[in-house]
Scaffold this motif. Structure first.
Motif, mmCIF file in Angstrom:
data_model
loop_
_atom_site.group_PDB
_atom_site.id
_atom_site.type_symbol
_atom_site.label_atom_id
_atom_site.label_comp_id
_atom_site.label_asym_id
_atom_site.label_seq_id
_atom_site.Cartn_x
_atom_site.Cartn_y
_atom_site.Cartn_z
ATOM 1 N N ARG A 158 0.852 -1.182 0.000
ATOM 2 C CA ARG A 158 0.000 0.000 0.000
ATOM 3 C C ARG A 158 0.894 1.239 0.000
ATOM 4 N N GLY A 159 0.547 2.258 -0.776
ATOM 5 C CA GLY A 159 1.362 3.462 -0.875
ATOM 6 C C GLY A 159 1.744 4.030 0.477
ATOM 7 N N PRO A 160 2.975 4.548 0.598
ATOM 8 C CA PRO A 160 3.963 4.764 -0.466
ATOM 9 C C PRO A 160 4.850 3.552 -0.765
ATOM 10 N N GLY A 161 4.549 2.415 -0.163
ATOM 11 C CA GLY A 161 5.351 1.233 -0.448
ATOM 12 C C GLY A 161 4.857 0.490 -1.673
ATOM 13 N N GLN A 162 5.741 -0.298 -2.270
ATOM 14 C CA GLN A 162 5.361 -1.170 -3.378
ATOM 15 C C GLN A 162 6.243 -2.415 -3.320
ATOM 16 N N VAL A 163 5.624 -3.555 -3.086
ATOM 17 C CA VAL A 163 6.379 -4.807 -2.979
ATOM 18 C C VAL A 163 6.830 -5.221 -4.380
ATOM 19 N N THR A 164 8.132 -5.275 -4.578
ATOM 20 C CA THR A 164 8.678 -5.711 -5.863
ATOM 21 C C THR A 164 9.236 -7.127 -5.799
ATOM 22 N N GLU A 165 9.514 -7.606 -4.578
ATOM 23 C CA GLU A 165 9.983 -8.977 -4.402
ATOM 24 C C GLU A 165 9.459 -9.538 -3.080
ATOM 25 N N THR A 166 9.013 -10.772 -3.123
ATOM 26 C CA THR A 166 8.736 -11.528 -1.900
ATOM 27 C C THR A 166 9.546 -12.806 -2.000
ATOM 28 N N ILE A 167 10.589 -12.889 -1.201
ATOM 29 C CA ILE A 167 11.550 -13.980 -1.306
ATOM 30 C C ILE A 167 11.291 -15.005 -0.205
ATOM 31 N N LEU A 168 11.074 -16.228 -0.604
ATOM 32 C CA LEU A 168 10.915 -17.336 0.337
ATOM 33 C C LEU A 168 12.283 -17.946 0.594
ATOM 34 N N VAL A 169 12.709 -17.913 1.851
ATOM 35 C CA VAL A 169 14.013 -18.451 2.238
ATOM 36 C C VAL A 169 13.819 -19.885 2.720
#
Length: 346
Positions: free
Chosen positions: A258-269
């Motif tokens: 949600r603004g002002p953020g924008q998820v560009t990666e969700t990395i599963l470790v």
């Protein structure tokens, strides 16, 4: 003269006693020092040393040893049933998985191995691994801040992975905010704080047990206000079988995007040493967190390298990062060709 000598001796005795007392007092006064940092938190260098194929092969010696038997098959063209059984055993033992193993065997039965078994297996493994882009993305809409979420169960090396990624990003000149979103494990926030101190990243953390989404929201707000380049967020990872945890991850994903953020990666470790259990973990996390890529840790240990291939095949997700040691620079961007060459030999 005797009197003078006596006075000198007495004076020396008094001075010696005072020195001993002062020394004893110094030993009794507690000294508050910070515990030494783990060896992985080494000072970042200006330029990351490259990990050559030879060095990677050495780190993957446990996995490479399993594939030695495939390299021993010298046949070209059609394979005997015994040779096919050998390939099957090697692939299954390396954690490649039943589905991909059967496809490789089907190809070998149908087309043989005109350029040798190693070449035929290499082509199939590379085709499986070259799905999606291994690069971590930062591109966002104007006025928004890129956010990388890291998810995974406790013990897989998630927080350490975040710290190493932050070290690389800061070394490349980016201004980073770490969000200590694993608020259910106090040690996670403390560990992330140490990484922030050593890398020069900023950090936002909350009280133990506080709302993880709120911590990440605050970190995004700070990044936007101060013109930072990236937010890297830790998340809780108690159990992949806990519906409450998965619901929490889905909520965090919505908040972070949600603004002002924008998820560009969700990395599963994932911990590569857990083998096929890593596949089960991935299956549980995918829908809740909208995973975009995988990070595999501890590949330099007892892990069987085939699990990397099995995960890419099962979920069609790119492997973005692999950990092949404890130092900062042992977390590397994933190179499919280098990885397969390290397993099978060039």
């Amino acid at each position: 003269m005797i009197t003078t000598a006596v006075l000198v001796v007495l004076g020396l005795a008094v001075l010696g006693g005072a020195w001993a007392l002062a020394r004893r007092r110094r030993r009794l006064v507690p000294t508050l020092t910070r515990a030494p940092l783990p060896e992985v938190l080494v000072t970042a260098t200006d330029t990351a040393p490259s990990l050559t194929n030879e060095a990677l092969a050495e780190r993957l010696s446990s996995s490479r040893g399993i594939f030695d038997r495939i390299r021993s098959v010298a046949s070209r063209g059609a394979l005997t049933s015994e040779e096919l059984e050998l390939v099957e055993e090697v692939l299954l033992r390396s954690d490649v998985g039943v589905t991909l193993t059967n496809r490789v065997l089907g190809d070998l039965r149908e087309h043989g191995a005109p350029d040798g078994v190693v070449s035929a297996v290499r082509q199939r493994l590379l085709a499986t691994l070259t799905v999606g882009e291994s690069e971590l993305h930062r591109d966002v809409e104007v006025g928004r801040v890129p956010v990388w979420l890291f998810v995974g169960v406790n013990g897989v090396g998630k927080t350490t992975t975040i710290g190493k990624v932050a070290a690389r990003e800061c070394r490349e000149g980016r201004r980073v905010v770490l969000a200590a979103g694993d608020t259910f494990r106090a040690a996670a926030a403390d560990q992330l704080t140490l990484w922030a101190e050593r890398t020069g990243a900023d950090i936002v953390r909350g009280a133990e047990g506080s709302d993880p989404g709120a911590v990440i929201h605050d970190a995004i707000g700070r990044a936007a206000a101060r013109g930072y380049d990236l937010v890297i967020a830790d998340t809780a990872g108690r159990r992949h079988t806990s519906s409450n945890l998965l619901d929490e991850l889905a909520k965090i994903r919505r908040v972070a995007d949600r603004g002002p953020g924008q998820v560009t990666e969700t990395i599963l470790v994932l911990d590569a040493t857990t083998g096929q259990n890593a596949v089960s973990q991935a299956r549980e996390f995918l829908a809740a967190a909208q995973v975009t890529g995988l990070a595999l840790t501890k590949l330099d240990g007892t892990a069987r390298g085939g699990i990397v291939i099995a995960l890419a095949d099962e979920f069609g997700l790119p492997v973005k990062l692999v950990g092949v040691g404890e130092s900062v620079d042992d977390l590397r961007p994933f190179d499919p060709h280098g990885f397969v060459d390290a397993l099978l030999g060039e």
